[in-house]
Design an enzyme around this catalytic site. Structure first.
Site, PDB file in Angstrom:
ATOM      1  N   ASP A  31      17.727   3.094  29.908  1.00  0.00           N
ATOM      2  CA  ASP A  31      16.998   4.086  29.135  1.00  0.00           C
ATOM      3  C   ASP A  31      17.838   4.547  27.931  1.00  0.00           C
ATOM      4  O   ASP A  31      19.044   4.801  28.075  1.00  0.00           O
ATOM      5  CB  ASP A  31      16.706   5.286  30.050  1.00  0.00           C
ATOM      6  CG  ASP A  31      15.695   6.237  29.466  1.00  0.00           C
ATOM      7  OD1 ASP A  31      14.563   5.797  29.191  1.00  0.00           O
ATOM      8  OD2 ASP A  31      16.028   7.434  29.289  1.00  0.00           O
ATOM      9  N   GLU A  78      30.442  -8.853  38.770  1.00  0.00           N
ATOM     10  CA  GLU A  78      31.027  -8.975  40.114  1.00  0.00           C
ATOM     11  C   GLU A  78      30.010  -9.597  41.070  1.00  0.00           C
ATOM     12  O   GLU A  78      30.346  -9.972  42.181  1.00  0.00           O
ATOM     13  CB  GLU A  78      31.407  -7.584  40.664  1.00  0.00           C
ATOM     14  CG  GLU A  78      32.575  -6.936  39.941  1.00  0.00           C
ATOM     15  CD  GLU A  78      32.664  -5.426  40.233  1.00  0.00           C
ATOM     16  OE1 GLU A  78      31.928  -4.918  41.127  1.00  0.00           O
ATOM     17  OE2 GLU A  78      33.467  -4.761  39.539  1.00  0.00           O
TER      18      GLU A  78
HETATM   19  C1  NOJ Z   1      12.607   6.544  27.268  1.00  0.00           C
HETATM   20  C2  NOJ Z   1      11.619   6.514  28.379  1.00  0.00           C
HETATM   21  O1  NOJ Z   1      10.908   5.308  28.321  1.00  0.00           O
HETATM   22  C3  NOJ Z   1      10.743   7.727  28.208  1.00  0.00           C
HETATM   23  O2  NOJ Z   1       9.642   7.702  29.067  1.00  0.00           O
HETATM   24  C4  NOJ Z   1      11.577   8.955  28.421  1.00  0.00           C
HETATM   25  O3  NOJ Z   1      10.811  10.097  28.143  1.00  0.00           O
HETATM   26  C5  NOJ Z   1      12.802   8.970  27.509  1.00  0.00           C
HETATM   27  N1  NOJ Z   1      13.450   7.704  27.428  1.00  0.00           N
HETATM   28  C6  NOJ Z   1      13.829   9.955  28.004  1.00  0.00           C
HETATM   29  O4  NOJ Z   1      14.419   9.528  29.185  1.00  0.00           O
END
Ligand code: NOJ
Length: 542
Positions: A201, A255
């Site tokens: 993310d 790993e």
């Molecule tokens: C990207 C994610 O896909 C989204 O859904 C989220 O709100 C933001 N990152 C924050 O984590």
């Protein structure tokens, strides 16, 4: 050994909206297990699960309170293990989401930081600063949160903490070794459980330039990577130091045998994005330019060429994406006039302008043929295979996306693409569960269900199944060769593997089809023409 992800198709599951096994209206892990046959029958190679961790659900689970667990509403670790086992039995890989930029405010680290007070080591794991102004009553900078409103919130003792997203999602401080060590442990925890890879993310955010004095930014309305274009030396995004994190992760993931795979969420132009996928960093990154290229042949050509060239320069392959849990569903986007302001369209409950859904669906079918013909890996967001449109008229009181409240109710946000899936034509929550669903499903939802489409030869579901089966046999190399004669104006035409000719007509005017046996077409073909807004794969000698 060939890296398994190089030509894989991954199916994205948004767990809360996929299948509900216990009738509480919330999709869960046993629900996923119960529907693995649907996923396997589609012909994909694996799944990517959006977060299922314990969370107060302030941002759909991207506010994680415990990175090593399963939210009780979604099941248990045993349920997770059983799901992985059963997926592997069906030869499906399992990737999960890792959220390293921030935690939930409910995470024990943040609670400890609040209790420990200013200057404490516990606060060092996050980004706490004193405010500006005489009594520190102004936030330390003018930075805005992605969801609207300031990127700083004040605590009761007067300090401010940074959150690039909702106030419930405090950003971690990646200059703190304890944070780095914790994430090495989290990766190993899941890799040891048999997880095949990770989706990372906001992978380009983690490391921040917090040197004093902090720099204000040129504000850009509603910006994601527009923001970074206006501020090329952005203190929060794409800092050089972030690459060291991924070089470190690469050592951890290597790993394992096979090494655990990674796909990064990086909203940057292709040439900057691929720096995250150098051989000693992550494996792949989502290609959002393709997602945003909607139905324009020249843009597709340019994006396809640039994606292939840039990926090749770092020995990886591109990814092909047309939707996910953060964007308006492609059928709806393709049904709107070019340039439509999606936020305004959602605010009008999807009425202004009126979408031409028949056109959107027709184009989405053709786009499936384009996306799945391209070399590299492809991602399918749950419901894309059903041709689900956006649910644009969700009532305001049902909205859960933090964008809604944080934008001062000017942005309805992303709930319209997160409405729980229709499995059956009718019944309680259309087969999603036995007892309603956490977001209301529209009355017409059953028309798009798996049940309604499974036995209809020209349904979207059957088209995806057919194309995915054919793709298995065409993934021969990693090249696209444009056909010099046929690739013109609104018509894309390229070769895969020297014997598959892919043609996509993004225009309205039918064009003649060259010789060759039709492998699959997005619409029924009459004679040897390719109608407007359609696509075909032909089998022929070049
Ligand atoms: C990207 C994610 O896909 C989204 O859904 C989220 O709100 C933001 N990152 C924050 O984590």
């Amino acid at each position: 050994m060939q890296q398994w992800w190089r030509d894989a198709v991954l199916y994205q599951i948004y767990p809360r909206s996929f299948a509900d096994s216990n009738g509480d209206g919330i999709g869960d892990i046993p629900g996923i297990t119960s529907r693995l046959d649907h996923i396997a029958a589609l012909g994909v190679n694996g799944v990517w699960l959006s977060p299922f961790y314990p969370s107060p659900w302030a941002d759909g689970g991207y506010d994680v309170a415990d990175f090593r667990g399963v939210d009780p509403a979604l099941g248990t670790l045993d349920d997770f293990d059983a799901m992985v086992r059963k997926a592997h039995k069906r030869r499906l890989k399992v990737m999960i989401d890792i959220v390293p930029n921030h935690t939930s405010e409910a995470h024990p680290w943040f609670q400890e930081a609040l209790a420990a007070g200013p200057g404490s080591p516990a606060r060092e794991r996050y980004v706490f600063r004193d405010g500006r102004g005489e009594n520190g009553e102004e936030p330390p900078t003018n930075w805005r949160s992605t969801f609207g409103g300031p990127a700083w919130s004040r605590t009761s003792d007067g300090q401010w903490y940074l959150h690039m997203f909702a106030p419930e999602q405090p950003d971690l401080n990646w200059d703190d070794d304890r944070v780095r060590e914790e994430f090495r442990g989290i990766l190993r925890f899941w890799a040891d459980r048999g997880v095949d890879g990770f989706r990372i993310d906001v992978a380009y955010a983690l490391v921040k330039d917090m040197d004093e004095p902090l720099r204000d930014l040129v504000p850009v309305e509603g910006g994601r990577f527009e923001d970074i274009l206006a501020n090329p030396d952005h203190p929060l995004l794409d800092r050089p130091g972030v690459h060291e994190v991924y070089r470190d992760w690469r050592r951890v993931l290597s790993e394992y045998d096979p090494p655990r795979a990674t796909v990064a969420e990086v909203w940057l132009p292709s040439d900057r994005r691929v720096r995250y996928t150098r051989p000693d960093e992550l494996d792949q990154a989502f290609n959002f330019e393709f997602l945003e290229a909607r139905w324009d042949a020249d843009t597709y050509r340019q994006v396809i060429d640039a994606s292939l060239r840039d990926a090749r320069s770092v020995s990886t392959v591109p990814t092909w994406v047309i939707g996910n849990h953060d964007v308006v569903r492609p059928v709806s986007v393709l049904s709107l006039p070019p340039g439509t302001d999606q936020r305004a369209w959602l605010l009008s409950d999807g009425r202004e302008p009126e979408p031409d859904l028949a056109l959107g669906e027709r184009r989405a079918r053709a786009l499936a043929l384009l996306k799945l013909a391209l070399p590299g890996s492809a991602y399918i967001y749950q419901g894309e295979e059903l041709g689900l449109p956006e649910v644009a008229d969700l009532p305001a009181d049902a909205l859960e996306d933090p964008r809604w409240v944080n934008s001062g109710r000017t942005d309805k946000g992303r709930d319209g693409c997160r409405v729980p899936l229709p499995w059956n034509t009718g019944g309680p929550s259309f087969g999603f569960g036995s007892n309603g669903s956490w977001l209301p499903q529209p009355s017409w939802w059953g028309r798009y269900s798996v049940e309604a489409q499974a036995d209809v030869p020209d349904s979207m579901l059957r088209l995806y199944q057919e194309v995915l089966t054919l793709r298995e046999n065409c993934a021969v190399d990693e090249e696209v060769r444009w056909d010099r004669r046929l690739d013109q104006g609104p018509v894309l035409a390229f070769w895969r593997g020297g014997y598959v000719l892919v043609m996509v007509n993004t225009g309205e005017v039918p064009v003649p089809l060259p010789e060759g046996e039709v492998m699959v077409a997005s619409v029924p073909l009459e004679g040897r023409t390719l109608p407007g807004n359609s696509a075909v794969w032909l089998h022929r000698e070049p």
